[in-house]
Design a protein around this motif. Sequence first.
Motif, PDB file in Angstrom:
ATOM      1  N   GLY A 326       1.299 -10.245  -4.085  1.00  0.00           N
ATOM      2  CA  GLY A 326       1.599 -10.035  -5.447  1.00  0.00           C
ATOM      3  C   GLY A 326       2.884  -9.308  -5.479  1.00  0.00           C
ATOM      4  N   VAL A 327       3.632  -9.178  -6.724  1.00  0.00           N
ATOM      5  CA  VAL A 327       4.853  -8.583  -6.890  1.00  0.00           C
ATOM      6  C   VAL A 327       5.028  -7.184  -6.196  1.00  0.00           C
ATOM      7  N   PHE A 328       3.991  -6.496  -6.488  1.00  0.00           N
ATOM      8  CA  PHE A 328       4.047  -5.116  -5.919  1.00  0.00           C
ATOM      9  C   PHE A 328       3.825  -4.895  -4.581  1.00  0.00           C
ATOM     10  N   LEU A 329       3.238  -5.782  -3.914  1.00  0.00           N
ATOM     11  CA  LEU A 329       2.814  -5.561  -2.520  1.00  0.00           C
ATOM     12  C   LEU A 329       3.822  -6.408  -1.729  1.00  0.00           C
ATOM     13  N   ALA A 330       4.622  -7.540  -2.141  1.00  0.00           N
ATOM     14  CA  ALA A 330       5.370  -8.151  -1.538  1.00  0.00           C
ATOM     15  C   ALA A 330       6.787  -7.534  -0.724  1.00  0.00           C
ATOM     16  N   PRO A 331       7.225  -6.308  -1.393  1.00  0.00           N
ATOM     17  CA  PRO A 331       8.074  -5.634  -0.580  1.00  0.00           C
ATOM     18  C   PRO A 331       7.934  -5.180   0.783  1.00  0.00           C
ATOM     19  N   LEU A 332       6.619  -5.109   1.118  1.00  0.00           N
ATOM     20  CA  LEU A 332       6.094  -4.788   2.308  1.00  0.00           C
ATOM     21  C   LEU A 332       6.666  -5.937   3.482  1.00  0.00           C
ATOM     22  N   LEU A 333       6.453  -7.214   2.978  1.00  0.00           N
ATOM     23  CA  LEU A 333       6.928  -8.520   3.498  1.00  0.00           C
ATOM     24  C   LEU A 333       8.327  -8.573   3.720  1.00  0.00           C
ATOM     25  N   TYR A 334       9.214  -8.225   2.569  1.00  0.00           N
ATOM     26  CA  TYR A 334      10.398  -8.818   2.546  1.00  0.00           C
ATOM     27  C   TYR A 334      11.548  -8.126   3.432  1.00  0.00           C
ATOM     28  N   THR A 335      11.050  -6.864   3.748  1.00  0.00           N
ATOM     29  CA  THR A 335      12.106  -6.151   4.675  1.00  0.00           C
ATOM     30  C   THR A 335      12.086  -6.846   6.109  1.00  0.00           C
TER      31      THR A 335
END
Length: 368
Positions: A326-335
């Motif tokens: 989801g939108v709030f958890l995705a930053p964990l992946l994107y880096t």
Amino acid sequence: MAEAVDIEQTVLGNVLDQPEMLQAAFAARESFATPFVAAFQAAPVSRVVFLGSGTSYNVANLAASYFTRIVGVEGTAPYPTEFTNYGAGVDPGVTDPSTILCVGISQSGTSISTCGALEHARAKGYRTLALTGYADGRVATLVDAVAPLLMGVEITGPETKGYTASVLTVYLWAYATALATGAVSEAEAEAAVAAAGEVTARFETVVRESEEWYDRNRTGLLHSTRVNILGYGIDYGTMLEGVLKVAEMLRVPTIGNLVEEHVHGPTYALRFDHATLFIGSDEAEFERMVEIRNAIGEHAPGAHVITCRDFPGADERDLVFSVKAGVFLAPLLYTVPFQFLAAKGGKDVYIDTNVNPVPIHFGHYGEA
């Protein structure tokens, strides 16, 4: 708590170690969620000020968005020196300083600017908490409460495990706090935590797909004379971290911007050999981002989208994770793809990413 040990580490090794580290941190989440919620609920909170420099500033930016959007309590993320010297991030009209919670984020616990900001916060009567990997670090002596950063051992200069551990921490902080304050239901909080558990359990796939993306685009990326990294919404902080990682390890000119702002001038400087990396958050700007990516790709083919969301026209340049978040958890992946571009890319062009080419240190206590 992490303990410093005498071992040789590489940044790339730390990137590859993230799945195991994140699973361990998730399993021990009560150790950092409980002290934060207790500190938050000790008295009414009108604002949470997140303070950190470098990678920790980028985490602070995400944390501020989480608390504003999930908890419903305003979060701000001023640079520590701007907070200390000019009062940035705090409403000057506040009448009760105890309603301000200042959270210092420092993996090493020795950041000069963050320590200074926390000293200033205590002098102003604000409540304070630190997130740090070292309980005996200086930052822990300057706050009312400490929460452990469970990143394992990371003794390289550029931080990778510390960043993802911090993102997981502030995400879980936000939902634990929102549950405690009634901002979300028990079912919503449980779903958010379960989603984090599923993503950390599958993080090996995230790492593998990120490395595969780097490998298939390696030639173009490493021949780029400039890297543009663009984000929006919750992933403004992810964009900042991507810029920092690529600049400090791959060491090519790297520019970060909001997607929409990038077309208001910076595209005039676009050249054929520039790479433009778009972080595709599943938010209001997604379709507009794809439109801009396609337009830029007509003039400079190194236009890449990193996202969890499937979209028409995606090709080998892009990374569409099979692990969905989801939108709030995705930053964990994107880096993670930026970590590979920085660490593996640096290695591929014979850069020792553990060595600072400017042998002068100002940022941390204890540096020579």
